[in-house]
Design an enzyme around this catalytic site. Structure first.
Site, short mmCIF file in Angstrom:
data_model
loop_
_atom_site.label_atom_id
_atom_site.label_comp_id
_atom_site.label_asym_id
_atom_site.label_seq_id
_atom_site.Cartn_x
_atom_site.Cartn_y
_atom_site.Cartn_z
N TRP A 17 77.67 7.55 -5.77
CA TRP A 17 76.27 7.38 -5.45
C TRP A 17 75.78 8.48 -4.51
CZ3 TRP A 17 72.08 6.38 -7.42
CH2 TRP A 17 70.96 5.83 -6.79
N LYS A 193 73.54 -9.32 -4.73
CA LYS A 193 73.68 -9.18 -6.19
C LYS A 193 75.11 -8.81 -6.57
CE LYS A 193 73.72 -4.49 -6.10
NZ LYS A 193 74.63 -3.52 -6.76
N ASP A 246 67.92 -5.36 -9.42
CA ASP A 246 69.31 -4.97 -9.19
C ASP A 246 70.27 -6.04 -9.70
OD1 ASP A 246 71.18 -3.14 -8.41
OD2 ASP A 246 70.77 -3.27 -6.28
N THR A 250 73.20 -5.22 -12.42
CA THR A 250 74.59 -5.33 -11.99
C THR A 250 75.32 -6.45 -12.72
OG1 THR A 250 73.79 -4.63 -9.82
CG2 THR A 250 76.05 -5.35 -9.93
#
Length: 335
Positions: A17, A193, A246, A250
């Site tokens: 990331w 999440k 998200d 995910t």
């Protein structure tokens, strides 16, 4: 035209990331310096313009430079912190001697500190009191952002002018930043999440079907909203990119490290077996424990999160946890 000049962007963290955000910032026209812990990552970025360990198959702009010195990256106009959540405190402590007054700090790690139950912004405020803090969250896989596929994220900060300036500084043709004033909401969605992605992976690994997966994701969002609102988040934030967005991403792709862990658990592996083979951190494991401890202390009912924590910690087997969830008393959907 925005007021704050943010031409140089420092990325603290050379994982997938962090490297992807370096590509985004460079496409946005910024000068980018990335700090990485591993000397081989620094060498690869500077010499071959690639990060084969964490982001294989992606060619980096030669103008992206890397360093192993925090003092060098700290000279940038704004810093994006992309460390694992459980390492944030140590990274910020090491950065502290080099930080300047008013220098924006954008937290891009998603999690809850396991030892304290603090959100990432609270950790940052604890280590660096008075620092200008923002949070970047939302549905975004590193490989897709790096390959310039469309991505939309939330950039949350209590100062609207800073939110606008940072959003403009990171805006690239395929990378859209929507600013928000709800830092807690953006953080809660991004952290929890990961826990529910493990649960969604277990559903897939156990081959329980698409109906079960849809039901699981929906009830997971109900828990996210219940937990987030109790923690001070706005429901409208949790319905947005950094929450529901998200969660959907995910819980729906094996690109997610957390979902892929759940799939392995559903197929009979143990948490230790899966994690021992990974270089990258699977944040949902630590976050599950922190989340459950907070919920118990506050009297928040989170049966799915409780089940995930019991499974990843080895306290309960997958089949027993599923049976326990399915045998819960019937209730109104809105409770």
């Amino acid at each position: 035209m925005t007021g704050r000049q943010l031409q140089t962007i420092g990325i603290v963290g050379g994982g997938a990331w962090g490297t992807a955000l370096a590509t985004v910032a460079r496409r946005a026209g910024r000068d980018v310096l990335l700090w990485a812990h591993e000397p081989e990552t620094v060498a690869a970025i500077n010499q071959t313009h690639a990060n084969p360990t964490y982001l294989p198959g992606v060619d980096l702009d030669p103008a992206i430079e890397a360093t192993s010195q925090l003092s060098e990256v700290a000279t940038c106009d704004a810093l994006l912190i992309v460390s694992p959540a459980q390492h944030l405190r140590d990274i910020l402590g090491a950065l502290q001697p080099y930080m300047r007054s008013g220098q924006p700090l954008v937290l891009c790690c998603k999690g809850i500190e396991q030892s304290t139950g603090l959100l990432m912004s609270q950790v940052a405020a604890d280590v660096l009191p008075g620092t200008t803090i923002a949070v970047l969250s939302g549905p975004s896989f590193a490989a897709e952002a790096a390959r310039e596929l469309p991505v939309a994220v939330t950039l949350a900060t209590g100062a609207e002018d800073l939110g606008r300036d940072l959003s403009h500084a990171l805006h690239a043709p395929a990378f859209r930043c929507y600013w928000s004033g709800d830092v807690v909401g953006a953080e809660i969605g991004g952290a929890v999440k990961n826990v529910y992605a493990i649960a969604a992976g277990i559903v897939v690994g156990k081959e329980l079907g698409s109906s079960a997966q849809a039901g699981l994701i929906t009830r997971s969002f109900a828990e996210m909203a219940r937990f987030g609102v109790a923690m001070g988040a706005a429901l409208e934030t949790l319905i947005g990119l950094s929450g529901l967005g998200d969660l959907v991403l995910t819980c729906g792709s094996e690109q997610s490290r957390n979902m892929s862990l759940g799939i392995a658990l559903g197929r009979g592996a143990t948490t230790a077996e899966v994690l021992s083979e990974r270089l990258s951190v699977t944040e949902g494991v630590a976050t599950a424990q922190a989340m459950v401890e907070i919920a118990r202390a506050r009297g928040i009912e989170l049966p799915i999160a409780e089940a995930v924590h019991a499974i990843v910690s080895g306290e309960m087997g997958v089949d027993a946890a599923i049976d326990a969830l399915l045998s819960r008393p019937l209730r109104s959907e809105t409770e």
